[in-house]
Design a protein around this motif. Structure first.
Motif, PDB file in Angstrom:
ATOM      1  N   THR A 180      38.754  75.479  26.288  1.00  0.00           N
ATOM      2  CA  THR A 180      39.961  74.899  25.713  1.00  0.00           C
ATOM      3  C   THR A 180      39.996  75.159  24.218  1.00  0.00           C
ATOM      4  OG1 THR A 180      39.899  73.155  27.372  1.00  0.00           O
ATOM      5  CG2 THR A 180      41.236  72.737  25.438  1.00  0.00           C
ATOM      6  N   ASN A 181      41.170  75.528  23.716  1.00  0.00           N
ATOM      7  CA  ASN A 181      41.387  75.691  22.281  1.00  0.00           C
ATOM      8  C   ASN A 181      41.481  74.288  21.683  1.00  0.00           C
ATOM      9  OD1 ASN A 181      42.605  75.866  19.740  1.00  0.00           O
ATOM     10  ND2 ASN A 181      43.671  77.748  20.278  1.00  0.00           N
ATOM     11  N   LEU A 182      40.485  73.893  20.915  1.00  0.00           N
ATOM     12  CA  LEU A 182      40.451  72.532  20.378  1.00  0.00           C
ATOM     13  C   LEU A 182      41.550  72.272  19.357  1.00  0.00           C
ATOM     14  CD1 LEU A 182      36.605  71.955  20.003  1.00  0.00           C
ATOM     15  CD2 LEU A 182      38.136  71.156  21.801  1.00  0.00           C
ATOM     16  N   ASP A 183      41.960  73.307  18.615  1.00  0.00           N
ATOM     17  CA  ASP A 183      43.010  73.130  17.614  1.00  0.00           C
ATOM     18  C   ASP A 183      44.348  72.773  18.249  1.00  0.00           C
ATOM     19  OD1 ASP A 183      41.185  73.748  15.613  1.00  0.00           O
ATOM     20  OD2 ASP A 183      41.709  75.881  15.638  1.00  0.00           O
ATOM     21  N   GLU A 184      44.626  73.342  19.424  1.00  0.00           N
ATOM     22  CA  GLU A 184      45.908  73.131  20.081  1.00  0.00           C
ATOM     23  C   GLU A 184      45.786  72.340  21.375  1.00  0.00           C
ATOM     24  OE1 GLU A 184      47.721  76.944  20.572  1.00  0.00           O
ATOM     25  OE2 GLU A 184      47.399  77.472  18.471  1.00  0.00           O
ATOM     26  N   ASN A 185      44.558  72.036  21.792  1.00  0.00           N
ATOM     27  CA  ASN A 185      44.271  71.329  23.039  1.00  0.00           C
ATOM     28  C   ASN A 185      44.936  72.016  24.237  1.00  0.00           C
ATOM     29  OD1 ASN A 185      42.933  69.352  24.502  1.00  0.00           O
ATOM     30  ND2 ASN A 185      44.701  67.994  24.478  1.00  0.00           N
ATOM     31  N   THR A 186      44.836  73.347  24.267  1.00  0.00           N
ATOM     32  CA  THR A 186      45.395  74.125  25.367  1.00  0.00           C
ATOM     33  C   THR A 186      44.312  75.013  25.969  1.00  0.00           C
ATOM     34  OG1 THR A 186      46.075  75.897  23.870  1.00  0.00           O
ATOM     35  CG2 THR A 186      47.716  74.206  24.376  1.00  0.00           C
ATOM     36  N   LEU A 187      44.510  75.384  27.212  1.00  0.00           N
ATOM     37  CA  LEU A 187      43.589  76.289  27.888  1.00  0.00           C
ATOM     38  C   LEU A 187      43.635  77.649  27.203  1.00  0.00           C
ATOM     39  CD1 LEU A 187      41.737  76.637  30.386  1.00  0.00           C
ATOM     40  CD2 LEU A 187      43.774  77.408  31.601  1.00  0.00           C
ATOM     41  N   SER A 188      42.474  78.204  26.863  1.00  0.00           N
ATOM     42  CA  SER A 188      42.468  79.505  26.194  1.00  0.00           C
ATOM     43  C   SER A 188      41.760  80.583  27.001  1.00  0.00           C
ATOM     44  CB  SER A 188      41.843  79.400  24.806  1.00  0.00           C
ATOM     45  OG  SER A 188      40.487  79.050  24.885  1.00  0.00           O
ATOM     46  N   HIS A 189      40.831  80.206  27.880  1.00  0.00           N
ATOM     47  CA  HIS A 189      40.103  81.178  28.691  1.00  0.00           C
ATOM     48  C   HIS A 189      39.778  80.559  30.047  1.00  0.00           C
ATOM     49  CE1 HIS A 189      39.107  82.362  24.558  1.00  0.00           C
ATOM     50  NE2 HIS A 189      38.829  83.560  25.018  1.00  0.00           N
ATOM     51  N   GLY A 206      51.421  83.634  23.702  1.00  0.00           N
ATOM     52  CA  GLY A 206      51.870  83.221  25.019  1.00  0.00           C
ATOM     53  C   GLY A 206      51.643  84.250  26.111  1.00  0.00           C
ATOM     54  N   GLU A 207      50.926  85.311  25.802  1.00  0.00           N
ATOM     55  CA  GLU A 207      50.634  86.320  26.810  1.00  0.00           C
ATOM     56  C   GLU A 207      49.366  85.958  27.568  1.00  0.00           C
ATOM     57  OE1 GLU A 207      50.596  90.295  25.331  1.00  0.00           O
ATOM     58  OE2 GLU A 207      52.339  89.949  24.058  1.00  0.00           O
TER      59      GLU A 207
END
Length: 80
Positions: A35-44, A64-65
């Motif tokens: 998870t991308n901690l800066d944005e709290n979104t799934l990154s990988h 967004g790709e």
């Protein structure tokens, strides 16, 4: 003090096991996310087989790709 990247905790989470279809066979794999901690979104997302080989890796870009890589087992070469 801000921790360096080397000192920062990696937001890696083991999600369990899953059955994947890969290279015309079903593979039992371990499933992980980062998870991308800066944005709290799934990154990988990635799936690893029991031998430790990466089977599928998905990366989510800031634009967004989605990039998905599928790795196949090497085929035995037969003499012609």
């Amino acid at each position: 003090m801000i921790p360096s990247r080397a000192d920062a905790a990696i937001p890696l989470e083991a999600k369990g096991r899953i059955q994947l279809d890969n290279d015309d066979q079903t593979v039992d794999a371990r499933y992980y996310t980062i998870t991308n901690l800066d944005e709290n979104t799934l990154s990988h997302e990635f799936w690893i087989d029991d031998a430790g080989y990466l089977i599928v890796g998905t990366l989510y870009t800031k634009d967004g790709e989605t990039l998905t890589y599928r790795f196949q087992k090497a085929k035995d070469k037969q003499a012609a």
